[in-house]
Design an enzyme around this catalytic site. Structure first.
Site, PDB file in Angstrom:
ATOM      1  N   GLU A   1       0.812  -1.172  -0.211  1.00  0.00           N
ATOM      2  CA  GLU A   1      -0.066  -0.162  -0.040  1.00  0.00           C
ATOM      3  C   GLU A   1       0.888   1.454   0.265  1.00  0.00           C
ATOM      4  O   GLU A   1       0.776   2.205   0.816  1.00  0.00           O
ATOM      5  CB  GLU A   1      -0.971  -0.345   1.309  1.00  0.00           C
ATOM      6  CG  GLU A   1      -1.807  -1.324   1.198  1.00  0.00           C
ATOM      7  CD  GLU A   1      -2.961  -1.327   2.253  1.00  0.00           C
ATOM      8  OE1 GLU A   1      -2.533  -0.522   3.278  1.00  0.00           O
ATOM      9  OE2 GLU A   1      -3.698  -2.049   2.546  1.00  0.00           O
TER      10      GLU A   1
ATOM     11  N   GLU B   1      -6.305 -11.053  -1.379  1.00  0.00           N
ATOM     12  CA  GLU B   1      -7.166 -10.458  -0.287  1.00  0.00           C
ATOM     13  C   GLU B   1      -8.672 -10.493  -0.517  1.00  0.00           C
ATOM     14  O   GLU B   1      -9.180  -9.586  -0.283  1.00  0.00           O
ATOM     15  CB  GLU B   1      -6.605  -9.365   0.573  1.00  0.00           C
ATOM     16  CG  GLU B   1      -5.436  -9.157   0.848  1.00  0.00           C
ATOM     17  CD  GLU B   1      -4.734  -8.134   1.663  1.00  0.00           C
ATOM     18  OE1 GLU B   1      -5.698  -7.397   2.080  1.00  0.00           O
ATOM     19  OE2 GLU B   1      -3.358  -7.899   1.936  1.00  0.00           O
TER      20      GLU B   1
HETATM   21  C1  XIL Z   1      -6.374  -6.333   8.354  1.00  0.00           C
HETATM   22  C2  XIL Z   1      -6.789  -7.634   9.206  1.00  0.00           C
HETATM   23  O1  XIL Z   1      -7.817  -8.387   8.318  1.00  0.00           O
HETATM   24  C3  XIL Z   1      -7.457  -7.250  10.503  1.00  0.00           C
HETATM   25  O2  XIL Z   1      -7.620  -8.170  11.455  1.00  0.00           O
HETATM   26  C4  XIL Z   1      -6.765  -6.017  11.066  1.00  0.00           C
HETATM   27  O3  XIL Z   1      -7.276  -5.486  11.941  1.00  0.00           O
HETATM   28  C5  XIL Z   1      -6.390  -4.992  10.027  1.00  0.00           C
HETATM   29  O4  XIL Z   1      -5.538  -5.548   8.589  1.00  0.00           O
HETATM   30  N1  XIL Z   1      -5.009  -4.630   3.586  1.00  0.00           N
HETATM   31  C6  XIL Z   1      -4.062  -5.483   4.162  1.00  0.00           C
HETATM   32  C7  XIL Z   1      -4.489  -6.462   5.116  1.00  0.00           C
HETATM   33  O5  XIL Z   1      -2.716  -5.630   3.406  1.00  0.00           O
HETATM   34  O6  XIL Z   1      -3.213  -6.889   6.111  1.00  0.00           O
HETATM   35  C8  XIL Z   1      -5.478  -5.922   6.108  1.00  0.00           C
HETATM   36  O7  XIL Z   1      -5.595  -6.804   6.985  1.00  0.00           O
HETATM   37  C9  XIL Z   1      -6.722  -5.626   5.220  1.00  0.00           C
HETATM   38  C10 XIL Z   1      -6.064  -4.552   4.171  1.00  0.00           C
END
Ligand code: XIL
Length: 366
Positions: free
Chosen positions: A161, A269
């Site tokens: 990111e 994701e």
């Molecule tokens: C999220 C997790 O799912 C949550 O449990 C945590 O509180 C915050 O992070 N982008 C990413 C992930 O790269 O690491 C994130 O995961 C969601 C957004």
């Protein structure tokens, strides 16, 4: 008499429960396996937390996924310790599980503005590190972490990111990485990771990449990095989408754009919120229901996603769902805390939803 009645009721209730459980277990065992279905095309993975690797969830995980990502326990706020030794106990439970069952493990994530302790960017006295000192810390941290997971992690999200969402700026300028080092931290991160482990695959990972402006920023950034021989293997398209705005055409354009750069593509994701992204609030106290119409709409959108993914299977190596079921999905707390969402193909009991079936059916069309 009363006693007899009570025990008859207990017997009746428990046999009902037994039948219900049995039907649930049977349904679980009879549905197609996601990873078996898609194996000819790409890996199917899932994000997990170590405490979820219990007797209840293990059969579900092993049935549907062949790759794991640590949802949180391999991020800097979980691993980093100022003494440089790393806090590995929770992540190692994941590692042991992956090894025991022969699953692949994605490393997530090394360099990020989020979920990184403030102390990562300061010295012992609390003063902000300068560029050289931060690069030295980056190198020490990556060495500690990448060496630790070397024999099990096959790829790393090296930078997560780094791009800005809107506006003119390409990069997320408020990130401490950018503030201290400028954009050159990206090249440095990939070079450092590659030097530590030349065999591990290195990814850039981000969300919002279906948005044409952000996609253009990503392409510009990646081109620049590739022009300086940055050792990038691929791009992770996070895929936190929603049923209202997801566009299969934009997904296709994004895959095209990255593949044309010679990069591997992974969906890292995947989830599909049922709420409109413009609605970041609770649902105003109004009783909101996940109706069978919404579930059916979600199934159509999941089918659109997988139709595109299957069509592009030769350019995609892995697709990871962000959570094993609606019960454990971060979307229940994001962007609004305690607002239930229903973003995954499995419901709160890990039973398959319409979306599960539409995903599996999308494969049979190829
Ligand atoms: C999220 C997790 O799912 C949550 O449990 C945590 O509180 C915050 O992070 N982008 C990413 C992930 O790269 O690491 C994130 O995961 C969601 C957004």
């Amino acid at each position: 008499m009363l006693k007899k009645l009570a025990s008859a009721i207990v017997l009746w209730v428990s046999s009902l429960l037994f039948l219900a459980m049995d039907a649930h277990t049977q349904e679980q065992a009879n549905i197609p396996s996601l990873w078996e279905t898609f194996t000819p095309m790409f890996d199917i993975g899932v994000a997990v937390e170590p405490h979820l690797l219990n007797d209840e969830n293990t059969p579900h995980i092993l049935r549907h996924y062949r790759s794991l990502t640590a949802e949180n326990c391999m991020k800097p706020n979980a691993l980093y310790r100022p003494d440089g030794r790393g806090h590995f106990e929770p992540a190692d439970r994941l590692v042991a599980f992956a090894k025991e069952h022969g699953l692949r493990l994605r490393g997530h994530t090394l360099v990020w503005h989020n979920q990184t302790p403030a102390g990562f960017f300061t010295d012992e006295a609390g003063n902000q590190l300068d560029k050289d000192a931060l690069y030295a810390r980056m190198e020490a941290y990556m060495t500690c972490v990448m060496e630790h997971f070397r024999d099990v992690v096959y790829c790393w999200d090296v930078v997560n990111e780094a791009l800005a969402d809107g506006g003119e700026e390409t990069y997320r300028v408020e990130s401490p990485w950018y503030k201290i080092c400028g954009k050159e931290f990206l090249l440095r991160a990939f070079q450092t990771a590659h030097r530590i482990d030349p065999d591990v695959r290195l990814y850039y990972n981000d969300y919002g990449l279906l948005n044409p402006d952000k996609r253009a920023k990503a392409v510009a950034m990646l081109k620049e990095l590739l022009a300086t021989d940055a050792p990038i293997f691929g791009v992770g398209i996070q895929g936190h989408w929603d049923i209202h705005t997801f566009s299969p055409q934009e997904l296709q354009k994004t895959i095209d754009a990255f593949a044309e750069l010679g990069l591997d593509v992974q969906i890292t994701e995947l989830d599909m919120s049922v709420h409109h992204p413009g609605n970041r609030e609770a649902l105003d106290g109004e009783k909101w229901e996940y109706t069978s119409e919404i579930e059916a709409r979600q199934a159509e959108v999941y089918a659109q996603v997988f139709e595109v993914l299957c069509r592009n299977a030769d350019r995609i190596s892995s697709v990871t769902f962000w959570g094993i079921s609606d019960q454990y999905s971060w979307r229940n707390d994001f962007p609004k805390k305690n607002r239930p969402d229903y973003a995954l193909p499995f419901d709160r009991n890990s039973s398959p939803k319409k979306g599960f079936y539409s995903i599996v059916e999308s494969f049979s069309e190829f």
